[in-house]
Design a protein around this motif. Structure first.
Motif, PDB file in Angstrom:
ATOM      1  N   TRP A 126      43.340  33.917  37.266  1.00 55.78           N
ATOM      2  CA  TRP A 126      44.604  33.462  37.858  1.00 55.78           C
ATOM      3  C   TRP A 126      45.776  34.250  37.277  1.00 55.78           C
ATOM      4  CZ3 TRP A 126      48.638  30.840  35.236  1.00 55.78           C
ATOM      5  CH2 TRP A 126      49.717  30.525  36.058  1.00 55.78           C
ATOM      6  N   LYS A 127      45.807  34.407  35.964  1.00 53.32           N
ATOM      7  CA  LYS A 127      46.936  35.085  35.330  1.00 53.32           C
ATOM      8  C   LYS A 127      47.021  36.561  35.715  1.00 53.32           C
ATOM      9  CE  LYS A 127      47.644  32.030  31.395  1.00 53.32           C
ATOM     10  NZ  LYS A 127      47.693  31.880  29.913  1.00 53.32           N
ATOM     11  N   THR A 128      45.898  37.160  36.078  1.00 50.30           N
ATOM     12  CA  THR A 128      45.904  38.561  36.498  1.00 50.30           C
ATOM     13  C   THR A 128      45.903  38.681  38.018  1.00 50.30           C
ATOM     14  OG1 THR A 128      43.474  38.620  36.268  1.00 50.30           O
ATOM     15  CG2 THR A 128      44.794  39.385  34.398  1.00 50.30           C
ATOM     16  N   GLU A 129      46.168  37.566  38.704  1.00 47.05           N
ATOM     17  CA  GLU A 129      46.313  37.527  40.162  1.00 47.05           C
ATOM     18  C   GLU A 129      45.074  38.047  40.874  1.00 47.05           C
ATOM     19  OE1 GLU A 129      49.963  39.577  41.035  1.00 47.05           O
ATOM     20  OE2 GLU A 129      51.201  37.932  40.280  1.00 47.05           O
ATOM     21  N   ARG A 130      43.894  37.629  40.380  1.00 45.46           N
ATOM     22  CA  ARG A 130      42.642  38.097  40.980  1.00 45.46           C
ATOM     23  C   ARG A 130      41.831  36.952  41.585  1.00 45.46           C
ATOM     24  NH1 ARG A 130      39.245  41.049  37.205  1.00 45.46           N
ATOM     25  NH2 ARG A 130      38.473  42.194  39.013  1.00 45.46           N
ATOM     26  N   LEU A 131      42.435  35.788  41.692  1.00 47.67           N
ATOM     27  CA  LEU A 131      41.831  34.694  42.439  1.00 47.67           C
ATOM     28  C   LEU A 131      42.352  34.763  43.860  1.00 47.67           C
ATOM     29  CD1 LEU A 131      42.189  31.610  40.034  1.00 47.67           C
ATOM     30  CD2 LEU A 131      40.081  32.758  40.670  1.00 47.67           C
ATOM     31  N   ASP A 160      47.148  22.989  42.739  1.00 52.61           N
ATOM     32  CA  ASP A 160      47.976  24.051  43.299  1.00 52.61           C
ATOM     33  C   ASP A 160      47.423  24.455  44.662  1.00 52.61           C
ATOM     34  OD1 ASP A 160      49.489  26.269  43.894  1.00 52.61           O
ATOM     35  OD2 ASP A 160      49.436  27.077  41.864  1.00 52.61           O
ATOM     36  N   ASP A 161      48.107  24.038  45.721  1.00 50.17           N
ATOM     37  CA  ASP A 161      47.604  24.319  47.066  1.00 50.17           C
ATOM     38  C   ASP A 161      47.787  25.771  47.483  1.00 50.17           C
ATOM     39  OD1 ASP A 161      50.330  24.359  47.435  1.00 50.17           O
ATOM     40  OD2 ASP A 161      50.391  22.683  48.841  1.00 50.17           O
ATOM     41  N   ARG A 162      48.377  26.585  46.602  1.00 45.77           N
ATOM     42  CA  ARG A 162      48.531  28.009  46.897  1.00 45.77           C
ATOM     43  C   ARG A 162      47.370  28.840  46.344  1.00 45.77           C
ATOM     44  NH1 ARG A 162      53.928  28.578  43.650  1.00 45.77           N
ATOM     45  NH2 ARG A 162      52.477  27.499  42.242  1.00 45.77           N
ATOM     46  N   VAL A 163      46.500  28.220  45.570  1.00 39.56           N
ATOM     47  CA  VAL A 163      45.477  28.964  44.834  1.00 39.56           C
ATOM     48  C   VAL A 163      44.091  28.427  45.170  1.00 39.56           C
ATOM     49  CG1 VAL A 163      44.655  29.636  42.548  1.00 39.56           C
ATOM     50  CG2 VAL A 163      47.104  29.340  42.941  1.00 39.56           C
ATOM     51  N   ARG A 164      43.145  29.325  45.360  1.00 40.21           N
ATOM     52  CA  ARG A 164      41.744  28.972  45.524  1.00 40.21           C
ATOM     53  C   ARG A 164      40.897  29.904  44.646  1.00 40.21           C
ATOM     54  NH1 ARG A 164      43.854  25.204  47.249  1.00 40.21           N
ATOM     55  NH2 ARG A 164      43.666  24.210  49.284  1.00 40.21           N
ATOM     56  N   TRP A 165      39.696  29.419  44.257  1.00 39.18           N
ATOM     57  CA  TRP A 165      38.747  30.273  43.553  1.00 39.18           C
ATOM     58  C   TRP A 165      37.402  30.170  44.235  1.00 39.18           C
ATOM     59  CZ3 TRP A 165      34.648  28.143  40.399  1.00 39.18           C
ATOM     60  CH2 TRP A 165      34.705  26.759  40.224  1.00 39.18           C
ATOM     61  N   ARG A 166      36.607  31.224  44.115  1.00 40.47           N
ATOM     62  CA  ARG A 166      35.333  31.317  44.838  1.00 40.47           C
ATOM     63  C   ARG A 166      34.177  31.025  43.883  1.00 40.47           C
ATOM     64  NH1 ARG A 166      35.628  37.124  47.185  1.00 40.47           N
ATOM     65  NH2 ARG A 166      33.476  36.676  47.808  1.00 40.47           N
ATOM     66  N   LEU A 167      33.399  30.025  44.225  1.00 38.78           N
ATOM     67  CA  LEU A 167      32.197  29.667  43.453  1.00 38.78           C
ATOM     68  C   LEU A 167      30.955  30.157  44.180  1.00 38.78           C
ATOM     69  CD1 LEU A 167      30.823  28.103  41.098  1.00 38.78           C
ATOM     70  CD2 LEU A 167      30.769  26.117  42.636  1.00 38.78           C
ATOM     71  N   ARG A 168      30.171  30.962  43.485  1.00 40.92           N
ATOM     72  CA  ARG A 168      28.874  31.385  44.014  1.00 40.92           C
ATOM     73  C   ARG A 168      27.809  30.403  43.547  1.00 40.92           C
ATOM     74  NH1 ARG A 168      28.182  37.962  43.384  1.00 40.92           N
ATOM     75  NH2 ARG A 168      29.353  38.526  45.272  1.00 40.92           N
ATOM     76  N   PRO A 169      26.866  30.041  44.404  1.00 40.68           N
ATOM     77  CA  PRO A 169      25.803  29.124  43.975  1.00 40.68           C
ATOM     78  C   PRO A 169      24.873  29.742  42.938  1.00 40.68           C
ATOM     79  CG  PRO A 169      25.351  29.993  46.153  1.00 40.68           C
ATOM     80  CD  PRO A 169      26.734  30.459  45.781  1.00 40.68           C
TER      81      PRO A 169
END
Length: 205
Positions: A49-54, A196-205
């Motif tokens: 998040w801090k490096t804007e890679r999410l 934070d509705d502006r941010v998402r992250w991707r979870l791989r199974p």
């Protein structure tokens, strides 16, 4: 794409990993596979998040066997389903919350959680605390989108106050905050957790 592995299985369940070590592994990775307890996963998401890679960098997780890790893995459905985007609960001090946030009186130990402190807190527009309380618990609600659950304990063995919403805002006497079991490094008198509705992250199974 192959995932870069971050192995933190030796990390205690209440110990944050070295920020420098996490950055050295995560920065530049196209995908990350995390091994270890909840603070390990949290540290990776915080760095991304801090490096804007999410959410450009997908993350997979092999949890530790402590109760918090197994509980979160079950809530997230780790190891099942397809890759998906998930919400992110953050705080106003630059951290990420995945499993449980806790606010107690400053200096209170796990054996002394009955120690009380003064606080005023709101979950969205609902006032959940106004006076002396024992603790506040906050959990991301993984069954919903951009929602947290808040529980306020005024006295042990007394009925608790519960609310759900997008954010918790608190002002209080000096208090101790922990994120996913890791104590914040100083006492606080104000704190906010929010989905934070502006941010998402991707979870791989």
């Amino acid at each position: 794409m192959p995932a870069t592995q971050l192995d933190l299985r030796g990390l205690a369940a209440v110990q944050p990993p070295s920020r420098r070590h996490v950055a050295s592994v995560v920065d530049g990775a196209e995908a990350v596979h995390v091994l270890g307890p909840v603070p390990a996963l949290s540290a990776v998401l915080t760095r991304l998040w801090k490096t804007e890679r999410l959410p450009a960098v997908p993350v997979s997780w092999e949890p530790a066997d402590d109760p918090a890790s197994t509980g979160l893995a079950r809530s997230l459905g780790v190891g099942a389903g397809a890759e998906r985007e998930l919400p992110l609960v953050r705080d106003d001090h630059g951290g990420v919350l995945l499993h449980t946030g806790l606010v107690t009186a400053h200096g209170a130990s796990r054996r002394l959680l009955a120690r009380r402190f003064g606080a005023r807190a709101y979950c969205d527009d609902t006032r959940v605390a106004d006076g002396s309380i024992t603790r506040i618990d906050v959990r991301p609600d993984w069954t919903a989108v951009d929602r947290i659950g808040v529980t306020v304990v005024t006295l042990p063995l007394r009925p608790v106050r519960r609310a759900v919403g997008r954010a918790l805002q608190m002002a209080s006497d000096p208090a101790q905050v922990s994120r996913d079991g890791v104590p914040f490094d100083r006492q606080v008198t104000k704190w906010t957790w929010y989905a934070d509705d502006r941010v998402r992250w991707r979870l791989r199974p």
